[in-house]
Design a protein around this motif. Sequence first.
Motif, PDB file in Angstrom:
ATOM      1  N   THR A 179       5.194  -2.675   9.561  1.00  0.00           N
ATOM      2  CA  THR A 179       5.697  -2.260   8.254  1.00  0.00           C
ATOM      3  C   THR A 179       7.059  -2.894   7.994  1.00  0.00           C
ATOM      4  O   THR A 179       7.808  -3.194   8.935  1.00  0.00           O
ATOM      5  CB  THR A 179       5.808  -0.728   8.168  1.00  0.00           C
ATOM      6  N   GLY A 181       9.031  -1.245   5.696  1.00  0.00           N
ATOM      7  CA  GLY A 181       9.785  -0.107   5.187  1.00  0.00           C
ATOM      8  C   GLY A 181       9.415   0.177   3.744  1.00  0.00           C
ATOM      9  O   GLY A 181       9.001  -0.718   3.000  1.00  0.00           O
ATOM     10  N   ASP A 182       9.574   1.423   3.343  1.00  0.00           N
ATOM     11  CA  ASP A 182       9.126   1.848   2.015  1.00  0.00           C
ATOM     12  C   ASP A 182       9.911   1.215   0.874  1.00  0.00           C
ATOM     13  O   ASP A 182       9.434   1.185  -0.264  1.00  0.00           O
ATOM     14  CB  ASP A 182       9.209   3.376   1.894  1.00  0.00           C
ATOM     15  N   GLU A 183      11.128   0.721   1.145  1.00  0.00           N
ATOM     16  CA  GLU A 183      11.952   0.163   0.072  1.00  0.00           C
ATOM     17  C   GLU A 183      12.123  -1.348   0.173  1.00  0.00           C
ATOM     18  O   GLU A 183      12.768  -1.947  -0.679  1.00  0.00           O
ATOM     19  CB  GLU A 183      13.340   0.823   0.073  1.00  0.00           C
ATOM     20  N   SER A 199      13.854  -0.390  -4.609  1.00  0.00           N
ATOM     21  CA  SER A 199      13.695   0.949  -5.177  1.00  0.00           C
ATOM     22  C   SER A 199      14.422   1.081  -6.511  1.00  0.00           C
ATOM     23  O   SER A 199      13.945   1.766  -7.425  1.00  0.00           O
ATOM     24  CB  SER A 199      14.204   1.998  -4.188  1.00  0.00           C
ATOM     25  N   SER A 204       7.302  -0.785  -5.766  1.00  0.00           N
ATOM     26  CA  SER A 204       6.860  -0.257  -4.478  1.00  0.00           C
ATOM     27  C   SER A 204       7.299  -1.195  -3.363  1.00  0.00           C
ATOM     28  O   SER A 204       7.294  -2.419  -3.526  1.00  0.00           O
ATOM     29  CB  SER A 204       5.335  -0.110  -4.455  1.00  0.00           C
ATOM     30  N   ASP A 206       7.300  -2.305   1.014  1.00  0.00           N
ATOM     31  CA  ASP A 206       6.333  -2.682   2.044  1.00  0.00           C
ATOM     32  C   ASP A 206       5.323  -3.702   1.521  1.00  0.00           C
ATOM     33  O   ASP A 206       4.121  -3.611   1.800  1.00  0.00           O
ATOM     34  CB  ASP A 206       5.607  -1.446   2.579  1.00  0.00           C
ATOM     35  N   ASP A 234      -0.003  -6.269   0.374  1.00  0.00           N
ATOM     36  CA  ASP A 234       0.446  -4.920   0.701  1.00  0.00           C
ATOM     37  C   ASP A 234       0.355  -4.744   2.212  1.00  0.00           C
ATOM     38  O   ASP A 234      -0.734  -4.806   2.787  1.00  0.00           O
ATOM     39  CB  ASP A 234      -0.432  -3.890  -0.015  1.00  0.00           C
ATOM     40  N   ARG A 236       0.590  -2.197   3.960  1.00  0.00           N
ATOM     41  CA  ARG A 236      -0.044  -0.958   4.405  1.00  0.00           C
ATOM     42  C   ARG A 236      -1.532  -1.125   4.675  1.00  0.00           C
ATOM     43  O   ARG A 236      -2.088  -0.466   5.555  1.00  0.00           O
ATOM     44  CB  ARG A 236       0.196   0.143   3.370  1.00  0.00           C
TER      45      ARG A 236
END
Length: 265
Positions: A179, A181-183, A199, A204, A206, A234, A236
């Motif tokens: 990953t 990271g989310d940001e 962010s 979005s 990652d 993506d 994920r």
Amino acid sequence: MHIHNSEHLHISKLILCSPNLAAAIVGDGHIGQILVCKLGGLSWSVRAYDMVKNFQDMAFYQGKLYAIANYDEDLLVVNISQDQSTGDPQVSKIGQAIKGEPFHSVWHEFGTMDILANKKLYLVESHGSLLMIRRKIWCWSKQASDTDPEASRPIVAGPNEFEVFKADFEQSRWVKMTTLGDEQVLFLGRRCSRAMSVSQYGMSGDQIFFLDDEEENLKQYYYSTEITSFCVCDMRDGQVDSPLPKASWKRCDEMRPVAWLFPQD
């Protein structure tokens, strides 16, 4: 072999290391050398015995210049000194910082097709770490015909797949990441790559945004369509999507430089 033997040299990467130093990868698409120059200088510095490799990318990270080549995926540190007679910068030594464990692809048969993964590498600094991104472009070609085994078999680009690794300098190895990271988002291109926190832009994280780098790809494989764009992977789930037809342009035989533009820090 040296790059001066080639008639088709071009700069594939140019970076500003400091206010007084620039570095470039110059080659013919297959092999290249790292050149350096002083800003405002009249020429680039290169020596006959400097290393010649299929350099894929380079990055200036924590005060040092690093480069990576396609075949072995070793992370190389480029030491730069000053020419005693002219005062100009020059590459004094290229050493190994990390020993790579490269991915090597071989042809596989699938029905009436032969399938092979071409590979491209990128170096990007993210959250204080140096990342290597391995991009696989799965290509296919029709199997040779029994009646005409010498017939042309164009290699056509297919799906993309990504793997991300972080440089572990203490252990001298690449560590695989699952990953970003989310940001965090990566923007990849042959001329410019960058990691950004998105962010604040309502995006979005990652994800990996990437360009085709088509002027050098045409030497390795072809595309099934004339229209191209950037694509998004993506992290994920590994899915790759294209924003077509929102942003697109037509391919051509000539070099068509495309690069990312970023807001000022």
